[in-house]
Design an enzyme around this catalytic site. Structure first.
Site, PDB file in Angstrom:
ATOM      1  CB  SER A  45      -0.861   0.045   1.277  1.00  0.00           C
ATOM      2  OG  SER A  45      -0.023   0.165   2.393  1.00  0.00           O
ATOM      3  CG  HIS A 158      -0.960  -5.494   4.250  1.00  0.00           C
ATOM      4  ND1 HIS A 158      -0.521  -4.466   5.262  1.00  0.00           N
ATOM      5  CD2 HIS A 158      -0.267  -4.721   3.135  1.00  0.00           C
ATOM      6  CE1 HIS A 158       0.274  -3.620   4.940  1.00  0.00           C
ATOM      7  NE2 HIS A 158       0.391  -3.756   3.477  1.00  0.00           N
ATOM      8  CD  GLN A 166      -2.127  -1.604   5.065  1.00  0.00           C
ATOM      9  OE1 GLN A 166      -2.356  -1.133   4.035  1.00  0.00           O
ATOM     10  NE2 GLN A 166      -1.068  -0.892   5.727  1.00  0.00           N
ATOM     11  CD  GLU A 167      -0.215  -1.825   9.208  1.00  0.00           C
ATOM     12  OE1 GLU A 167       0.144  -1.216  10.118  1.00  0.00           O
ATOM     13  OE2 GLU A 167       0.226  -1.725   8.272  1.00  0.00           O
ATOM     14  CD  GLU A 208       2.071  -5.126   7.798  1.00  0.00           C
ATOM     15  OE1 GLU A 208       1.724  -4.711   8.945  1.00  0.00           O
ATOM     16  OE2 GLU A 208       2.589  -4.305   7.009  1.00  0.00           O
ATOM     17  CG  ASP A 245      -1.935   2.026   8.409  1.00  0.00           C
ATOM     18  OD1 ASP A 245      -2.705   2.803   8.133  1.00  0.00           O
ATOM     19  OD2 ASP A 245      -0.868   1.491   8.013  1.00  0.00           O
ATOM     20  CD  GLU A 288       0.352   3.982   9.789  1.00  0.00           C
ATOM     21  OE1 GLU A 288       0.656   3.413  10.712  1.00  0.00           O
ATOM     22  OE2 GLU A 288       1.074   3.557   8.670  1.00  0.00           O
ATOM     23  CG  ASP A 315       2.589   5.214   5.731  1.00  0.00           C
ATOM     24  OD1 ASP A 315       3.577   5.210   5.355  1.00  0.00           O
ATOM     25  OD2 ASP A 315       2.189   4.033   6.026  1.00  0.00           O
ATOM     26  CE  LYS A 340       5.339   2.364   5.461  1.00  0.00           C
ATOM     27  NZ  LYS A 340       4.294   2.438   4.808  1.00  0.00           N
ATOM     28  CG  HIS A 368       6.988  -3.530   9.230  1.00  0.00           C
ATOM     29  ND1 HIS A 368       6.391  -4.803   9.235  1.00  0.00           N
ATOM     30  CD2 HIS A 368       6.062  -2.607   9.327  1.00  0.00           C
ATOM     31  CE1 HIS A 368       5.011  -4.800   9.480  1.00  0.00           C
ATOM     32  NE2 HIS A 368       4.876  -3.482   9.447  1.00  0.00           N
ATOM     33  NE  ARG A 369       6.609   0.054   2.856  1.00  0.00           N
ATOM     34  CZ  ARG A 369       6.375   1.140   2.107  1.00  0.00           C
ATOM     35  NH1 ARG A 369       7.241   1.879   1.796  1.00  0.00           N
ATOM     36  NH2 ARG A 369       5.271   1.259   1.376  1.00  0.00           N
ATOM     37  CB  SER A 370       3.213  -5.354   3.635  1.00  0.00           C
ATOM     38  OG  SER A 370       3.207  -4.706   2.461  1.00  0.00           O
ATOM     39  CE  LYS A 391       3.209   0.648  10.266  1.00  0.00           C
ATOM     40  NZ  LYS A 391       1.927   0.756   9.638  1.00  0.00           N
TER      41      LYS A 391
HETATM   42  O1  LIG Z   1       0.876   0.989   5.475  1.00  0.00           O
HETATM   43  C1  LIG Z   1       1.858   0.532   6.060  1.00  0.00           C
HETATM   44  O2  LIG Z   1       2.058   1.103   6.982  1.00  0.00           O
HETATM   45  C2  LIG Z   1       2.798  -0.473   5.439  1.00  0.00           C
HETATM   46  C3  LIG Z   1       3.430  -1.232   6.680  1.00  0.00           C
HETATM   47  O3  LIG Z   1       2.632  -1.654   7.609  1.00  0.00           O
HETATM   48  O4  LIG Z   1       2.392  -1.212   4.609  1.00  0.00           O
HETATM   49  P1  LIG Z   1       3.071  -1.347   3.092  1.00  0.00           P
HETATM   50  O5  LIG Z   1       4.227  -1.756   3.476  1.00  0.00           O
HETATM   51  O6  LIG Z   1       2.311  -2.408   2.303  1.00  0.00           O
HETATM   52  O7  LIG Z   1       2.896   0.029   2.459  1.00  0.00           O
HETATM   53 MG   LIG Z   2       0.439   2.746   6.705  1.00  0.00          MG
END
Ligand SMILES: O=C(O)[C@@H](CO)OP(=O)(O)O
Ligand SMILES: [Mg+2]
Length: 437
Positions: A45, A158, A166-167, A208, A245, A288, A315, A340, A368-370, A391
């Site tokens: 994403s 994800h 998403q989270e 994740e 998130d 987020e 983000d 990131k 991190h990234r997914s 995270k």
């Molecule tokens: O949106 C996010 O914060 C990230 C990480 O959790 O996802 P992605 O790495 O797919 O952008």
């Molecule tokens: Mg995010």
């Protein structure tokens, strides 16, 4: 010493990430014989203004395109240009990379090629000095362990069959050490497994490592998590709070926010009402990307309405880029930024963004990234820069726990000097650090 850290070789290769897609690994060798490598993660994403990774072939073909072009850029273009430079001159290495690329979003050489080199040089220089990466980047001040956010329920990009959000993350604010925070998270994660089983729901996991059940509504996810926290013997809100998130850019169609699980089609203001309702009902302390990355007006309104009750993180909106963060600071958008390194492409620029955020009293959540690897640099980065929040996904799956286990080791290494950030990581909670950092 400095001469010993001159770069002798840089070699890249294509490896697989946690989703089984190709990514870049770079190995750096120095004159003194030090060798260190670093691997680059990849998102699903992604924000529209992220630094661009180099991917081979036809963009329309499939997501897992190769990175052989990025690998060749390291081996054939970057390595000869950087040979002989001092690896412990991070600013110099990164300036050379930026100049060699010459584009705003690093699309010529690829942000994956560039970050791989930037990180591998930092690792090698730290190793040559016999320091941990956190000490090398942060110096003697680096001793605050971040509050982890464990993503235990996955949805959105994800886990497409899961929640629209998403989270859903556990935030162990009430722990007294990082080790205890990790235990809070792992125990609750396992209890969530049993809560899902008891409810007859599947325990498959998303990218994740969080569970990804198909539920009747988005709020049901929160109810299940609260049940898991209690089942693990913890007090929701006090010991373990919740972070979300929604990655809301992925929910938007024609300027409307579509929540499929709830059957809702909302304006930006109505989406903000939705979050306000949730904040009132659940112990949510961090939010987020609650709106899309082009909805700056919506973000400003949301920050004005909710910013003193919840941490509002940009983000996709800020993409770890000083330029967008400055716009946010100037216009009262968000109270926090996600960090990131691969969104911006070099360590130096990542550190500059963190410093700008800290000067403006924005909190920093290192992420991190997914699509991940077992590289643990973000754990060191969080400690080095006193970011106080990290995270890295669920407290399960190798590429996620690699980061958490690294933090355990840092905490042990620091011994009595170590401080767990706890509530001090969240200024709106009014807490203080257990010792002055
Ligand atoms: O949106 C996010 O914060 C990230 C990480 O959790 O996802 P992605 O790495 O797919 O952008
Ligand atoms: Mg995010």
């Amino acid at each position: 010493m400095a001469d010993n850290t001159r770069i002798l070789f840089l070699v890249a290769q294509e490896i697989l990430d946690s989703r089984g897609y190709p990514t870049v690994e770079v190995c750096a060798g120095l004159r003194d014989g030090t060798v260190a490598s670093a691997a680059v993660p990849s998102g699903a994403s992604t924000g529209r203004y992220e630094a661009m990774e180099s991917r081979d072939g036809d963009p329309g073909r499939y997501e897992g395109r190769g990175v052989l072009h990025a690998v060749a850029n390291v081996n054939d273009v970057i390595a000869p240009a950087l040979a002989g430079m001092r690896a412990d001159d991070q600013a110099g290495v990164d300036a050379a990379l930026i100049e060699l690329d010459g584009t705003e979003y690093k699309q010529r050489l690829g942000a994956n090629a560039i970050l791989g080199v930037s990180l591998a040089c930092a690792r090698a220089a730290a190793r040559a000095r016999r320091q941990g990466l956190y000490q090398y980047l942060g110096g003697g001040q680096a001793r605050v362990l971040p509050v982890p956010m464990f993503n235990v329920l996955n949805g959105g990009a994800h886990a497409p069959d899961g929640s629209d959000i998403q989270e859903f993350k556990l935030i162990p604010v009430g722990a007294s050490s990082f080790a205890q925070a990790l235990r809070f998270g792992a125990e609750t994660y396992h209890c969530l497994y049993h809560v899902l089983r008891d409810a007859g729901l599947p325990t498959t996991v998303g990218d994740e490592g969080g569970f990804a059940p198909t539920l009747k509504s988005n709020a049901e996810s929160l109810e299940l998590i609260l049940r898991a926290i209690e089942r693990a013997g913890y007090r929701p809100g006090e010991q373990i709070a919740i972070g979300l998130d929604p990655a809301a850019s992925g929910m938007v169609k024609d300027g409307r926010y579509i929540l499929k699980r709830d059957g809702l089609n909302l304006s930006s203001d109505e989406m903000t009402d939705y979050w306000e309702d949730w904040i009132g009902r659940y112990p949510i302390i961090s939010l987020e990307d609650p709106l899309a990355d082009d909805d700056w007006d919506g973000f400003r309104n949301l920050t004005a309405r909710l910013g003193d009750r919840v941490q509002v993180i940009g983000d996709d909106l800020f993409v770890t880029n000083r330029k967008f963060l400055q716009r946010g600071i100037d216009s009262g958008v968000c109270t926090s930024i996600l960090i990131k390194p691969n969104q911006i492409g070099t360590i130096t620029e990542t550190l500059q963004t963190i410093r700008l955020a800290q000067q403006a009293r924005y909190t920093c959540l290192v992420s991190h990234r997914s699509g991940e690897t077992c590289d643990t640099s973000i754990a060191d980065l969080a400690v080095a820069m006193d970011c106080r929040q990290i995270k890295a996904g669920a407290p399960a799956r190798g590429e996620r726990v690699a980061k958490y286990n690294r933090l355990l080791r840092i905490e042990r290494e620091l011994g009595d000097k170590a401080v767990y950030a706890g509530r001090s990581a969240f200024p709106h909670l009014g807490g203080t650090c257990t010792a002055a950092p």
